[in-house]
Design an enzyme around this catalytic site. Structure first.
Site, PDB file in Angstrom:
ATOM      1  N   THR A  65       0.805  -1.225   0.000  1.00 23.08           N
ATOM      2  CA  THR A  65       0.000   0.000   0.000  1.00 23.08           C
ATOM      3  C   THR A  65       0.835   1.269   0.000  1.00 23.08           C
ATOM      4  O   THR A  65       0.301   2.347  -0.247  1.00 23.08           O
ATOM      5  CB  THR A  65      -0.939   0.034   1.216  1.00 23.08           C
ATOM      6  OG1 THR A  65      -0.164  -0.077   2.424  1.00 23.08           O
ATOM      7  CG2 THR A  65      -1.941  -1.101   1.161  1.00 23.08           C
TER       8      THR A  65
ATOM      9  N   ARG B 222      -9.208   0.896   6.995  1.00 26.56           N
ATOM     10  CA  ARG B 222      -8.360   1.961   6.473  1.00 26.56           C
ATOM     11  C   ARG B 222      -8.559   3.202   7.330  1.00 26.56           C
ATOM     12  O   ARG B 222      -9.685   3.536   7.709  1.00 26.56           O
ATOM     13  CB  ARG B 222      -8.710   2.290   5.014  1.00 26.56           C
ATOM     14  CG  ARG B 222      -8.210   1.276   4.006  1.00 26.56           C
ATOM     15  CD  ARG B 222      -6.699   1.340   3.851  1.00 26.56           C
ATOM     16  NE  ARG B 222      -6.210   0.507   2.767  1.00 26.56           N
ATOM     17  CZ  ARG B 222      -5.846  -0.759   2.899  1.00 26.56           C
ATOM     18  NH1 ARG B 222      -5.941  -1.348   4.079  1.00 26.56           N
ATOM     19  NH2 ARG B 222      -5.395  -1.438   1.857  1.00 26.56           N
TER      20      ARG B 222
ATOM     21  N   ASP C 250      -6.157   0.336  14.515  1.00 27.70           N
ATOM     22  CA  ASP C 250      -4.950  -0.201  13.893  1.00 27.70           C
ATOM     23  C   ASP C 250      -4.527   0.641  12.699  1.00 27.70           C
ATOM     24  O   ASP C 250      -3.384   0.549  12.265  1.00 27.70           O
ATOM     25  CB  ASP C 250      -5.194  -1.642  13.437  1.00 27.70           C
ATOM     26  CG  ASP C 250      -3.972  -2.250  12.762  1.00 27.70           C
ATOM     27  OD1 ASP C 250      -2.911  -2.304  13.417  1.00 27.70           O
ATOM     28  OD2 ASP C 250      -4.067  -2.648  11.584  1.00 27.70           O
TER      29      ASP C 250
ATOM     30  N   GLU D 151      -0.726   8.127   7.832  1.00 28.17           N
ATOM     31  CA  GLU D 151       0.361   7.249   8.254  1.00 28.17           C
ATOM     32  C   GLU D 151       1.610   7.576   7.432  1.00 28.17           C
ATOM     33  O   GLU D 151       1.503   7.844   6.242  1.00 28.17           O
ATOM     34  CB  GLU D 151      -0.020   5.778   8.022  1.00 28.17           C
ATOM     35  CG  GLU D 151      -1.162   5.290   8.865  1.00 28.17           C
ATOM     36  CD  GLU D 151      -1.571   3.854   8.528  1.00 28.17           C
ATOM     37  OE1 GLU D 151      -0.820   3.177   7.791  1.00 28.17           O
ATOM     38  OE2 GLU D 151      -2.639   3.414   8.986  1.00 28.17           O
TER      39      GLU D 151
ATOM     40  N   HIS E 223      -0.875  -0.425  12.136  1.00 26.28           N
ATOM     41  CA  HIS E 223      -1.359  -1.008  10.879  1.00 26.28           C
ATOM     42  C   HIS E 223      -0.771  -2.398  10.655  1.00 26.28           C
ATOM     43  O   HIS E 223      -0.223  -2.707   9.588  1.00 26.28           O
ATOM     44  CB  HIS E 223      -1.008  -0.092   9.705  1.00 26.28           C
ATOM     45  CG  HIS E 223      -1.864  -0.331   8.490  1.00 26.28           C
ATOM     46  ND1 HIS E 223      -2.088   0.647   7.547  1.00 26.28           N
ATOM     47  CD2 HIS E 223      -2.540  -1.430   8.058  1.00 26.28           C
ATOM     48  CE1 HIS E 223      -2.859   0.164   6.582  1.00 26.28           C
ATOM     49  NE2 HIS E 223      -3.148  -1.108   6.877  1.00 26.28           N
TER      50      HIS E 223
ATOM     51  N   GLY F  93      -3.263  -7.290   9.927  1.00 25.17           N
ATOM     52  CA  GLY F  93      -3.177  -8.394   8.974  1.00 25.17           C
ATOM     53  C   GLY F  93      -1.814  -9.035   8.874  1.00 25.17           C
ATOM     54  O   GLY F  93      -1.583  -9.853   7.975  1.00 25.17           O
TER      55      GLY F  93
END
Length: 325
Positions: free
Chosen positions: A48, A203, A225, A230, A247, A250
């Site tokens: 990302t 997000r 999270d 960011e 973040h 996952g």
């Protein structure tokens, strides 16, 4: 004859050495990949942190952008389509890890009470597993997902205002489509049941952070999270959260294996390389310790300025996806 160039985010795990028999591979920091880096590349493998749009891709030789992530909001799909660039992602790759994260947050904050109402907003790969987590804990689960409801009918879905009015915990798992930016806004939080808790592991841009801070006094627990801007996260929001992480919801070994496998197979399909089409990662040891979400919280609170380093150097956990989350 020289090999074609492939540019890859250096922080995608289990990737080094995989493409080298067929490509010249250049590993770069995702956020630093520039137009000059990709001008002669035929393939771009990212996460990302790389914005794949006209500014990056115009005039390049790129034939495929493969992202080792569920979301594709960092990729200009219209530009890629109009320029014949294939886009591939890894749908569902880390769904079990995010569900594990939510489960651990619920447990750590004693929110997984039998009979409590869990409102799941967004019922895709992740949301379906989160709903299962709630049901296993004895919670009553409400689901909201307008696109799925339109396709499948209203049975089993709850309108958002009703969900927000009833849920003791609201957890957000929506894709970052343009219309979903600031999805959780002042109206959203004002509709929530007083004393309810809120979790965002989708997000950061899906939440109006100013509205969330304004609504903080009416909420019980807050778990975040993901963040806007960011890695320069909102320190007031960090202080207001009960659990705050960089973040990494996952970030399990299984999720990373799935993501890497997806991008390698996609490149193999694009260039007709049989060995890449069937690629998988083997021999990776899995930790046996249970996940302690509060350790991740403590690390971010101690050093919020190291957000990106904490994320990039995260020790991938075992999401136990072959068993119960």
């Amino acid at each position: 004859m020289s090999k074609p160039l492939l540019v890859a985010d250096r922080d995608i795990p289990f990737l080094e050495g995989v493409f080298e028999p067929w490509f010249e591979v250049r590993y770069l920091r995702g956020a630093a990949i520039s137009p000059a880096d990709v001008r002669n590349a035929v393939a771009l493998v990212v996460r990302t942190r790389t914005r794949c749009d006209a500014a990056l891709l115009s005039g390049s030789a790129v034939r495929i952008v493969a992202t080792a992530t569920i979301g594709m909001d960092h990729i200009d799909l219209n530009f890629c389509d109009s320029h014949g660039i294939t886009v591939a992602s890894a749908p569902g790759c880390n769904a079990a890890a995010v569900a594990q994260y939510v489960s651990c947050a619920l447990r750590a904050l004693s929110l997984d009470r039998p009979g409590a109402v869990l409102g799941v907003v967004g019922v895709g790969h992740v949301g379906k597993l989160v709903a299962e987590v709630g049901r296993r804990a004895g919670m009553r689960v409400l689901l909201n997902d307008p696109p799925r409801e339109a396709a499948e009918g209203p049975q089993g879905f709850t309108p958002l205002p009703e969900l927000l009015a009833q849920a003791d915990v609201v957890t957000l798992h929506i894709p970052l489509w343009p219309e979903n930016r600031d999805f959780a806004d002042a109206a959203f939080f004002s509709s929530m049941k007083p004393g309810a808790s809120f979790i965002n592991a989708s997000r950061g841009e899906a939440v109006d952070e100013a509205a969330l801070l304004a609504a903080r006094p009416k909420l019980d627990k807050l778990v975040l999270d993901v963040w806007k801007k960011e890695p320069d996260i909102n320190r007031d929001l960090l202080a207001a959260a009960d659990i705050a992480t960089p973040h990494i919801a996952g970030y399990s070994i299984q999720g990373k294996i799935n993501g890497t496998r997806a991008v390698v197979c996609a490149v193999g399909e694009t260039f007709g390389i049989a060995a890449l089409k069937t690629f998988t990662v083997t021999g990776v040891p899995l930790p046996t310790d249970p996940y302690d979400i509060m350790q991740d919280d403590a690390k971010l609170r101690s050093h919020p300025e190291l957000f990106e380093q904490l994320r990039s150097n995260y020790p991938y956990r075992n999401d136990f996806s072959s068993s119960r989350i």
